[in-house]
Scaffold this motif. Structure first.
Motif, PDB file in Angstrom:
ATOM      1  N   UNK A   1      -3.505  -4.269  17.531  1.00  0.00           N
ATOM      2  CA  UNK A   1      -2.057  -4.376  17.386  1.00  0.00           C
ATOM      3  C   UNK A   1      -1.503  -3.423  16.321  1.00  0.00           C
ATOM      4  N   UNK A   2      -2.168  -3.341  15.162  1.00  0.00           N
ATOM      5  CA  UNK A   2      -1.600  -2.583  14.042  1.00  0.00           C
ATOM      6  C   UNK A   2      -1.606  -1.083  14.320  1.00  0.00           C
ATOM      7  N   UNK A   3      -2.783  -0.531  14.691  1.00  0.00           N
ATOM      8  CA  UNK A   3      -2.868   0.914  14.933  1.00  0.00           C
ATOM      9  C   UNK A   3      -2.117   1.260  16.215  1.00  0.00           C
ATOM     10  N   UNK A   4      -2.202   0.362  17.210  1.00  0.00           N
ATOM     11  CA  UNK A   4      -1.507   0.593  18.470  1.00  0.00           C
ATOM     12  C   UNK A   4      -0.014   0.780  18.257  1.00  0.00           C
ATOM     13  N   UNK A   5       0.561  -0.036  17.368  1.00  0.00           N
ATOM     14  CA  UNK A   5       1.999   0.079  17.106  1.00  0.00           C
ATOM     15  C   UNK A   5       2.329   1.420  16.458  1.00  0.00           C
ATOM     16  N   UNK A   6       1.410   1.924  15.632  1.00  0.00           N
ATOM     17  CA  UNK A   6       1.647   3.232  15.001  1.00  0.00           C
ATOM     18  C   UNK A   6       1.609   4.328  16.069  1.00  0.00           C
ATOM     19  N   UNK A   7       0.684   4.204  17.034  1.00  0.00           N
ATOM     20  CA  UNK A   7       0.627   5.183  18.125  1.00  0.00           C
ATOM     21  C   UNK A   7       1.948   5.177  18.895  1.00  0.00           C
ATOM     22  N   UNK A   8       2.464   3.979  19.163  1.00  0.00           N
ATOM     23  CA  UNK A   8       3.755   3.887  19.861  1.00  0.00           C
ATOM     24  C   UNK A   8       4.870   4.515  19.030  1.00  0.00           C
ATOM     25  N   UNK A   9       4.845   4.246  17.715  1.00  0.00           N
ATOM     26  CA  UNK A   9       5.861   4.812  16.815  1.00  0.00           C
ATOM     27  C   UNK A   9       5.836   6.337  16.838  1.00  0.00           C
ATOM     28  N   UNK A  10       4.636   6.920  16.661  1.00  0.00           N
ATOM     29  CA  UNK A  10       4.580   8.384  16.548  1.00  0.00           C
ATOM     30  C   UNK A  10       4.943   9.025  17.886  1.00  0.00           C
ATOM     31  N   UNK A  11       4.635   8.351  18.992  1.00  0.00           N
ATOM     32  CA  UNK A  11       5.020   8.903  20.299  1.00  0.00           C
ATOM     33  C   UNK A  11       6.536   9.006  20.386  1.00  0.00           C
ATOM     34  N   UNK A  12       7.228   7.961  19.900  1.00  0.00           N
ATOM     35  CA  UNK A  12       8.698   7.974  19.926  1.00  0.00           C
ATOM     36  C   UNK A  12       9.246   9.029  18.967  1.00  0.00           C
ATOM     37  N   UNK A  13       8.607   9.158  17.788  1.00  0.00           N
ATOM     38  CA  UNK A  13       9.085  10.135  16.801  1.00  0.00           C
ATOM     39  C   UNK A  13       8.863  11.568  17.290  1.00  0.00           C
ATOM     40  N   UNK A  14       7.735  11.789  17.986  1.00  0.00           N
ATOM     41  CA  UNK A  14       7.474  13.116  18.560  1.00  0.00           C
ATOM     42  C   UNK A  14       8.545  13.440  19.597  1.00  0.00           C
ATOM     43  N   UNK A  15       8.874  12.454  20.420  1.00  0.00           N
ATOM     44  CA  UNK A  15       9.873  12.682  21.468  1.00  0.00           C
ATOM     45  C   UNK A  15      11.227  13.001  20.851  1.00  0.00           C
ATOM     46  N   UNK A  16      11.567  12.310  19.747  1.00  0.00           N
ATOM     47  CA  UNK A  16      12.863  12.519  19.109  1.00  0.00           C
ATOM     48  C   UNK A  16      12.867  13.780  18.246  1.00  0.00           C
ATOM     49  N   UNK A  17      11.673  14.370  18.054  1.00  0.00           N
ATOM     50  CA  UNK A  17      11.590  15.568  17.228  1.00  0.00           C
ATOM     51  C   UNK A  17      11.630  15.278  15.739  1.00  0.00           C
ATOM     52  N   UNK A  18      11.332  14.022  15.351  1.00  0.00           N
ATOM     53  CA  UNK A  18      11.347  13.664  13.931  1.00  0.00           C
ATOM     54  C   UNK A  18      10.013  13.907  13.246  1.00  0.00           C
ATOM     55  N   UNK A  19       8.979  14.220  14.033  1.00  0.00           N
ATOM     56  CA  UNK A  19       7.647  14.389  13.476  1.00  0.00           C
ATOM     57  C   UNK A  19       7.025  15.629  14.088  1.00  0.00           C
ATOM     58  N   UNK A  20       6.176  16.296  13.305  1.00  0.00           N
ATOM     59  CA  UNK A  20       5.418  17.401  13.872  1.00  0.00           C
ATOM     60  C   UNK A  20       4.138  16.825  14.478  1.00  0.00           C
ATOM     61  N   UNK A  21       3.495  17.573  15.381  1.00  0.00           N
ATOM     62  CA  UNK A  21       2.237  17.079  15.978  1.00  0.00           C
ATOM     63  C   UNK A  21       1.188  16.737  14.912  1.00  0.00           C
ATOM     64  N   UNK A  22       1.132  17.530  13.818  1.00  0.00           N
ATOM     65  CA  UNK A  22       0.155  17.261  12.760  1.00  0.00           C
ATOM     66  C   UNK A  22       0.470  15.943  12.058  1.00  0.00           C
ATOM     67  N   UNK A  23       1.752  15.742  11.734  1.00  0.00           N
ATOM     68  CA  UNK A  23       2.148  14.500  11.056  1.00  0.00           C
ATOM     69  C   UNK A  23       1.828  13.288  11.918  1.00  0.00           C
TER      70      UNK A  23
END
Lengths: 309, 419
Positions: free
Chosen positions: B384-406
């Motif tokens: 649950x914990x790491x999975x939620x982070x994966x979901x978060x970063x996927x959304x942030x990547x889509x919104x352009x708020x995060x770089x692929x490295x971050x």
């Protein structure tokens, strides 16, 4: 009951003291009978969970078995360095500001208009109070529909005006302001009712006397209404701030804290990052911080601003 | 008020206990929301009850999020259900480590094991012990509206590679069609992109190395590449307007209503589309196509690896002894056949491929049969914990708020913290 009568020497005072002691003995008996259940419930359901949460906040714990992975202050370090938590704190601040600068003046204005019994005032009071009676989740779902850019009321408005569809809740720069509007709409009715009750306590003859002395509307409001309504206003501020700190159920159906964690409050943050992720240690750390903020505010406010109320 | 609730709860517990004394009650807690599937299972339960005197199988259905949150407490209470639903992965491991799940290794006879697809059974096998029975498998791929692709002259065969997929997006946009629909508000629909690309870029080896924390873990090159490829897509603005505010259910309805040409999602979309489309049908099955995850240039040489869910049922520790019997009965091919025939889901029982009525189920079933590696959804596989982070970063990547490295670093940091 803490008044000390021992210093008074007269016979009447002595007999009064004797009666008082009797009352006290009765009260002590009453306390002995009624206090333990209440104290037990309070300890089991309030005090212990708070202490346990404080303990869990030092562990990395997924909820299974007893917490074993002690991580010291790491949960707190992660919390205070997390951008989403900073946003949540800022949002709580925004909600408090909106409550104090928009909601309360609005509630006061409407209350002064509806305080006197005139035709239709009851109807309008009911209309303005209605949003407050509505369940939070229902209100959230209604506003989610209103803000919907494809099928909602906003969609119909942009359609009539021939504009491109607007998706308010999908925009991380505007979503929180859309939520603020809902909060003001939802809760100003409560404050309005508080103010109406406060206004009705004010002696009408004061206004008459002032009018005879030539006071105008603004002077009446500034010199009579506002000072005499002050205790109600202080109470209203207290409710606003504590309510803002605990805000959760209006936000969940609208955005659940998104997009990009831009609309979290402390409590939705706790739910999202503690409970959904089954990181109960981290969630407890958020709970402890929220508890401290609430306690410090509540006691500080009661001791200073509401000292004489 | 609290006291009254307390006594009501005590009375309820007492009445449940009294019922249990009279007959053997097997409680099943599940997340299935499709009434037709619920009815099908309850019919199976009735058959089992009539063959086994004194047994009463009771189903309880919870919404998925409520189920996840309730389970941690429920499994450790005295009201622990006998059979629960599971997505396998990290959550299953946590439950097994807590000692609340029964070991079925000895209870399942070898013939029953041979009946099940190996990849599916593997997901419920931890350290050589079997802790659950897989019931259904799903595959993530591109579901496309044949008519909309046809109108824009996009050849579905071009969706086989990532570059071809990006070209198709550009062509659709030029034709004034919304290329993709996604429920961004729920975040996990965006996770399919990032994890799917990670599977194509790094294959099974990259995921297994990351889980074992070899090298840079989840911060390694294939996971960064997945973010880069994903942002090639998002730079084209392929999604419907306001996608970050759209929930999964609404997005499936939009796809069914023809508001977008494609959707990267698992085959559970077929049920969701019916429930959410304006006409109650969505895209007719013969106008709907399915393409597996596109392959990426210079990626892993595992074109048959699949991404998807593996769902099963677990028996809890201390459950009624009849619970495992019911599961064995439930999984018999003649009982699962109906799920295939009525297009409820793709059963994990071998030999039912020919019975699948839904053409897309047939395609996916064939893909799963030749799959060399089945990647469980990241948000289940990693807990649950790491999975939620994966979901978060996927959304942030889509919104352009995060770089692929971050994004890759954030997943690695969350994973390392849980170890």
């Amino acid at each position: 009951m803490t008044v000390d009568y021992a210093g008074e020497g007269s016979a009447t005072a002595a007999s009064r003291g004797w009666k008082l002691r009797l009352v006290r003995r009765d009260e002590a008996l009453l306390a002995l009978v009624f206090l333990p259940p209440a104290l037990l419930l309070f300890t089991v359901f309030v005090a212990l969970p708070i202490l346990e949460a404080a303990q869990y906040s030092f562990f990395n714990w997924n909820g299974f078995g007893a917490p074993e992975k002690f991580v010291g202050l790491q949960n707190y370090v992660r919390l205070f360095t997390h951008g989403a938590f900073h946003t949540a704190l800022a949002n709580n601040g925004l909600i408090i500001l909106a409550s104090l600068l928009i909601q309360m003046p609005l509630a006061l204005l409407v209350a002064t208009m509806l305080a006197d019994r005139e035709p239709l005032t009851d109807t309008f009071r009911l209309i303005f109070f209605l949003p407050y009676v509505l369940a939070e989740v229902t209100a959230g779902l209604i506003w989610r529909f209103i803000y919907d850019g494809d099928y909602g009321v906003v969609a119909a408005m942009t359609g009539w005006l021939g504009l491109d569809p607007v998706y308010v809740l999908a925009d991380r720069n505007f979503a929180i302001y859309a939520i603020l509007l809902v909060i003001v709409w939802k809760y100003f009715g409560l404050h309005m009712i508080l103010f109406i009750a406060g206004l009705q306590q004010i002696d009408r003859s004061l206004y008459e006397a002032a009018r005879i002395d030539g006071a105008g509307g603004w002077t009446l409001f500034r010199t009579i209404t506002l000072p005499l309504l002050a205790p109600t206003i202080r109470l209203s501020i207290f409710f606003s701030v504590v309510g803002a700190l605990q805000l959760f159920d209006v936000i969940m159906p609208m955005t659940a804290g998104g997009p990009s964690d831009s609309t979290h409050t402390i409590v939705t943050y706790l739910y999202n990052f503690g409970i959904i992720r089954t990181r109960f240690g981290f969630g407890s750390a958020v709970g402890v911080v929220l508890f401290l903020i609430c306690v410090i505010f509540a006691f500080g406010y009661k001791r200073t601003v509401m000292r004489n109320d | 008020m609290m006291a009254r609730t307390f006594w009501a709860a005590m009375a309820l517990t007492a009445s449940v206990a009294a019922a249990a004394a009279q007959e053997d009650v097997i409680t099943v807690v599940h997340v299935e929301q499709n009434p037709a599937v619920q009815e099908f299972w309850e019919d199976l339960a009735k058959k089992f009850e009539s063959a086994n005197q004194g047994v009463d199988v009771q189903f309880q259905y919870l919404e998925a999020e409520a189920f996840k949150q309730k389970m941690t407490t429920l499994l450790q209470s005295s009201d622990r259900p006998d059979i629960i639903y599971s997505w396998a992965g990290g959550v299953l491991r946590a439950q097994v480590e807590a000692g609340v799940i029964a070991d079925l290794t000895e209870k399942l006879d070898p013939a029953a094991k041979d009946m099940l697809l190996p990849a599916a059974l593997d997901a419920f096998t931890l350290d050589g012990r079997i802790y659950g029975v897989p019931v259904r498998m799903t595959q993530v791929g591109i579901f496309y509206n044949k008519d909309m692709l046809g109108a824009a002259n996009v050849d579905p065969a071009s969706l086989a590679t990532w570059d071809g997929f990006l070209k198709a997006i550009e062509t659709l946009k030029a034709a004034g069609t919304t290329p993709l629909v996604v429920g961004g508000a729920d975040k996990w629909p965006l996770m399919f992109y990032w994890s799917g690309l990670a599977l194509r870029a790094g294959g099974s080896a990259a995921f297994e190395a990351a889980v074992a924390q070899e090298g840079e873990g989840f911060a390694a090159a294939p996971f960064v590449r997945a973010g880069e490829l994903f942002q090639q897509l998002t730079a084209l603005e392929p999604f419907q307007s306001g996608y970050m505010g759209t929930k999964y259910g609404a997005s499936v309805g939009q796809f069914g209503d023809g508001k977008g040409a494609m959707m990267l999602v698992a085959d559970f979309v077929l049920n969701g589309m019916k429930a959410n489309a304006a006409d109650g049908v969505g895209i007719p099955l013969d106008r709907l196509g399915f393409a597996p995850l596109p392959t990426v240039e210079g990626g892993a040489d595992e074109p048959n690896a699949t991404l998807g869910g593996i769902n099963g049922w677990l028996v809890t520790e201390g459950a009624s002894p009849r619970a495992a019997d019911f599961l064995a009965f439930f999984m018999q091919p003649e009982n699962q056949r109906m799920a295939a025939q009525k297009s409820f889901y793709i059963p994990t029982v071998k030999g039912l491929e020919a019975e699948l009525a839904n053409p897309i189920h047939q395609v996916i079933s064939a893909n799963l049969a030749k799959s060399t590696y089945h990647q469980n959804f990241y948000d289940q596989a990693l807990g649950a914990a790491v999975g939620a982070v994966v979901n978060d970063v996927s959304a942030e990547l889509a919104a352009g708020n995060m770089t692929p490295e971050e994004a890759a670093d954030a997943v690695q940091e969350a994973y390392a913290f849980e170890q």
